[in-house]
Write an enzyme that holds these catalytic residues in place. Structure first.
Site, short mmCIF file in Angstrom:
data_model
loop_
_atom_site.label_atom_id
_atom_site.label_comp_id
_atom_site.label_asym_id
_atom_site.label_seq_id
_atom_site.Cartn_x
_atom_site.Cartn_y
_atom_site.Cartn_z
N THR A 79 4.93 0.06 -8.90
CA THR A 79 4.85 -0.52 -7.55
C THR A 79 4.67 0.55 -6.47
O THR A 79 3.82 1.40 -6.63
CB THR A 79 6.04 -1.45 -7.31
OG1 THR A 79 7.24 -0.74 -7.58
CG2 THR A 79 5.97 -2.67 -8.21
N THR A 80 5.49 0.51 -5.41
CA THR A 80 5.12 1.16 -4.15
C THR A 80 5.13 2.69 -4.13
O THR A 80 6.12 3.31 -4.53
CB THR A 80 6.09 0.66 -3.06
OG1 THR A 80 6.21 -0.74 -3.23
CG2 THR A 80 5.59 1.00 -1.69
#
Lengths: 263, 222
Positions: A47-48
């Site tokens: 993810t981020t």
């Protein structure tokens, strides 16, 4: 021992890079099996990740979680990697492919540096990474998307620079901050109101981590600092002296402070 | 139809070896020396851009004398060999031994099969991991391989250079002492140094270039 292509090639082509050497040796990953739908597979997603410029250089931060659908696949995953002494690369998307892409990118940069006795220009490194992403395009249509983020210190301009990418290998230079992955939108919206190009190293770190915490608040796939387990974001700082991977004991107090302030 | 002349293999090998040795003798020499925390490579090289010493891998360095385009070809092939192997398996699996074997095979083949042999001599140094000893290999134009310890020399005057190194070398030199010993083994006026070290520095990559000025500063140090 592989024979250099220069023997047969002549001077119209540049010497083969590492990726081409792998291809010639039959060792490069190829995507010639294009059947079915990969969304049926259960694969880890990274993810981020974010890159934020500050006065003397650039920070790159990444959360530590990888998800598999609605479950947590890995809690301590690393998504931010040094690519050489003055640049770093971060990944989002299908983790297995992305990690391999990073490994190829790192090897290519070092390979070039050894062959030529000098590093590729920062633009050159970004362009090469764009080409690697473009090669993954057939996989992206199967749902296996890999999008990196690249940043580094450019000695010719004397500043930190950062580049974002899209799945077709588009390369975009950002002059303030950039992010990719599921929580990037939330992080960018936090950064839009808190970013200041003149901030120093300390403030830059704090802002970068706060934006990651802000992303974790809104995006379920992104994990903020996990104080209970002692899992903190990965942070790389690059300035004129080179790249530093910050240790947990430096990140922890900043991360805990960020948890208090970002709601 | 013309009949090929019969040339006895002894004569063929001797002619080729003489040819290669003559070519190598025209070049300047390179010395390698172990010191307390690493390996020093020192070459006489007036050019600041045409290098004879190079990084091959994390703990492996390369030096070549003779015809530039020929040892450059081998250097590039060596870097590819090491990078492909490290990528395919693991960085820890890349060793100087397999690399010099590949060099020896290549040079041996060229010596017997090509129109002219390569006029080169190579030196490959590897820094040991942990307590393991360092390794240094010399590869000759015909693929002959020598395993050296402590010090090594390649190039036109390698025999004299090697004798002078043997006289001055002792284990456990500091880097400054090692530079003095190596530089002292070169005779006459030197127009410029090219140098590098493999150094136990705690990092993955151990290769570091020393500038000609740095070498001069070590020599001048009291």
């Amino acid at each position: 021992m592989t024979q250099p292509r220069a023997l047969a090639g002549g001077i119209t082509e540049p010497p083969a890079g590492f990726a081409e050497v792998l291809l010639a040796a039959g060792l490069a990953p190829t995507w010639d099996v294009l059947l079915g739908d990969a969304s049926k597979l259960s694969l880890a997603d990274a993810t981020t990740v974010l890159a934020v410029r500050y006065a003397d250089g650039v920070y790159m931060v990444g959360d530590r979680q990888a998800t598999e659908g609605y479950s947590v696949a890995h809690r301590r995953m690393k998504k931010v990697f040094p690519s050489d002494d003055f640049s770093a690369v971060a990944i989002s998307g299908t983790a297995g492919l992305a990690i391999e892409l990073v490994r190829l990118f790192q090897t290519e940069l070092e390979h070039y540096e050894k062959l030529e006795g000098t590093r590729l220009s920062l633009e050159g490194r970004a362009n090469f990474l764009a080409r690697l992403v473009r090669q993954q395009l057939p996989m992206a249509f199967q749902g296996l998307v890999v999008v990196p983020l690249f940043c580094g210190f450019d000695h010719t301009t004397g500043t930190g620079r950062l580049f974002t990418f899209d799945v077709v290998g588009g390369r975009y230079e950002e002059d303030d901050f950039g992010g990719t992955g599921s929580g990037a939108k939330e992080a960018r919206s936090y950064l839009r109101s808190h970013f200041d190009p003149t901030m120093g190293a300390e403030e830059g770190l704090s802002v970068a981590i706060k934006s990651l915490v802000a992303a974790a608040e809104q995006d379920v796939a992104t994990s903020g600092p996990d104080v209970r387990r002692g899992i903190y974001p990965n942070v790389i700082r690059i300035d004129v002296d080179g790249l530093v991977e910050l240790p947990d004991d430096v990140i922890a107090p900043v991360a805990e402070a960020a948890l208090e302030t970002v709601r | 139809m013309t009949m090929p002349f019969y040339v006895p293999p002894e004569q063929l090998v001797k002619d080729r070896a003489d040819f290669a040795r003559k070519g190598i003798a025209r070049g300047r020499s390179i010395a390698a020396l172990e010191y307390d925390t690493g390996i020093l490579l020192l070459a006489e090289n007036p050019s600041g851009t045409l290098h004879k010493i190079s990084e091959i891998y994390d703990r492996i360095a390369f030096a070549g004398v003779g015809k530039f385009n020929e040892f450059e070809l081998l250097r590039v092939a060596g870097i590819r060999h090491a990078d492909v192997k490290g990528y395919m398996y693991s960085r820890a699996d890349v060793s100087a031994k397999s690399l010099v074997n590949a060099f020896a095979q290549t040079l041996g083949n060229i010596f017997t099969h090509e129109v002219k042999p390569f006029e080169v001599e190579l030196l490959v140094a590897e820094l040991g991991v942990g307590d393991e000893p360092n390794r240094m290999y010399r590869v000759l134009y015909d693929g002959t391989l020598y395993d050296q310890t402590g010090f090594a020399a390649i190039g036109g005057n390698s025999d004299e250079l090697s004798e002078r190194l043997a006289a001055a070398y002792r284990p456990g030199l500091t880097l400054t002492e090692a530079v003095k010993v190596a530089a002292g083994a070169f005779e006459g006026e030197v127009e410029g140094w090219e140098s590098a070290v493999l150094e136990r520095n705690g990092h993955r990559r151990t290769f570091r270039k020393l500038t000609s000025e740095e070498v001069e500063a070590f020599i001048a140090e009291k």
